[in-house]
Design a protein around this motif. Structure first.
Motif, short mmCIF file in Angstrom:
data_model
loop_
_atom_site.label_atom_id
_atom_site.label_comp_id
_atom_site.label_asym_id
_atom_site.label_seq_id
_atom_site.Cartn_x
_atom_site.Cartn_y
_atom_site.Cartn_z
N SER A 1 -35.31 -65.81 -22.98
CA SER A 1 -36.22 -65.61 -24.12
C SER A 1 -35.73 -64.48 -25.01
N VAL B 1 -43.33 -68.12 -20.34
CA VAL B 1 -42.58 -66.97 -20.85
C VAL B 1 -42.03 -67.27 -22.24
N LEU B 2 -41.45 -68.44 -22.42
CA LEU B 2 -40.88 -68.78 -23.73
C LEU B 2 -41.96 -68.85 -24.82
N HIS C 1 -35.93 -66.72 -17.07
CA HIS C 1 -36.77 -67.09 -18.21
C HIS C 1 -36.88 -65.93 -19.20
N TYR C 2 -37.03 -64.72 -18.68
CA TYR C 2 -37.16 -63.54 -19.56
C TYR C 2 -35.86 -63.28 -20.32
N MET D 1 -38.52 -71.68 -9.77
CA MET D 1 -39.25 -71.61 -11.03
C MET D 1 -39.71 -73.00 -11.47
N HIS E 1 -35.03 -63.00 -13.51
CA HIS E 1 -35.44 -62.91 -14.92
C HIS E 1 -34.78 -63.98 -15.78
N LEU F 1 -34.95 -68.31 -9.96
CA LEU F 1 -34.69 -69.51 -10.74
C LEU F 1 -34.87 -70.77 -9.89
N GLN G 1 -43.89 -72.27 -15.52
CA GLN G 1 -43.56 -70.84 -15.54
C GLN G 1 -42.52 -70.53 -16.61
N TRP G 2 -41.56 -71.40 -16.76
CA TRP G 2 -40.54 -71.25 -17.80
C TRP G 2 -41.19 -71.25 -19.18
N ARG G 3 -42.03 -72.26 -19.43
CA ARG G 3 -42.66 -72.40 -20.75
C ARG G 3 -43.60 -71.24 -21.05
#
Length: 249
Positions: free
Chosen positions: A156, A110-111, A152-153, A102, A150, A99, A106-108
């Motif tokens: 999501s 995955v989302l 972001h994962y 990140m 994980h 995190l 990279q966040w976007r």
């Protein structure tokens, strides 16, 4: 489960991956005509396997990071089948990134794939589905219990559960049900060699004594799409061998 979904048409996104392939195969075994979606992965072998077994299937490609592509995919699936009874939003990515390092990109990324695709596919499906239609998002036990790397994962997958509940509330009056399936650790070739300590810890902790199989997830998705689940919506069906029943303290 043969014949449980006879006459139905189902779209499974991310069907080129191990879990998606297992879901699509179980829908076909239950009698559904299957639209198998892939992006970079090939679904032709899966389509051939279903067809050779006497089923009906086709493959479609789309980049589900693009909401317009999601909508085109759903419309194409309905046109191919002449109807659309079930959508399983399985497509997703699972990168590992601390995190602290990140980036917003990279966040976007995955989302967009994991959540926005499900939003767009669900919205499009509701436009073509008749009453009795079913949408299932494949979430994860990590939506409840996050793992390091994980963020972001996990976020999501938690978002998918709440999106499904919200969609169930709004689409329920139209007779469309929306649920999630949250798998635990699903086995794949080479996993024990790549992550021996994790697999060993899971096998020690899980009450049913084994890792999950793709067909375990597929059976849960078939159930939720079937008439047997006609009064189930806004629900998260956890398929994890009982791992989340263990105390965390």
């Amino acid at each position: 489960m043969t014949g449980l979904l006879a006459g139905a048409v189902a779209l499974v996104t991310g069907a080129s991956g191990l879990i998606g392939r297992g879901i699509a195969a179980r829908f076909a075994r239950a009698g559904a005509a299957v639209v198998a979606h892939g992006h970079r992965g090939d679904v032709s072998a899966l389509v051939a396997e279903i067809t050779a077994a006497g089923g009906r299937a086709t493959g479609l490609r789309a980049d589900l990071a693009d909401p317009d592509a999601c909508r085109r995919l759903v419309r194409a699936a309905a046109e191919w089948g002449g109807r659309l009874d079930a959508v399983v939003n399985n497509a997703g990515v699972q990168p590992v990134q601390d995190l602290a390092g990140m980036t917003a990109e990279q966040w976007r990324a995955v989302l967009d794939v994991n959540v926005t695709s499900a939003f767009a596919c669900t919205q499009a499906a509701a436009e073509v589905m008749a009453a009795g239609g079913s949408v299932t998002h494949v979430a994860s036990v990590e939506g409840r219990q996050p793992a390091a790397g994980h963020a972001h994962y996990s976020a999501s997958k938690a978002a998918l559960v709440m999106h499904a509940r919200s969609a169930a509330l709004e689409y329920g009056p139209r007779g469309i049900r929306v649920n999630t399936v949250s798998p635990g650790l699903i086995d794949r070739p080479g996993l024990a060699e790549e992550w021996p300590d994790g697999v060993e810890r899971w096998a020690r902790a899980v009450p049913l004594g084994r890792l999950g199989r793709p067909e375990d997830v597929g059976d849960a998705c078939v159930f939720l799409a079937s008439p047997m689940a006609s009064w189930i919506t806004g629900n998260d069906l956890v398929v994890d061998g009982g791992i989340t029943a263990r105390p965390t303290w």
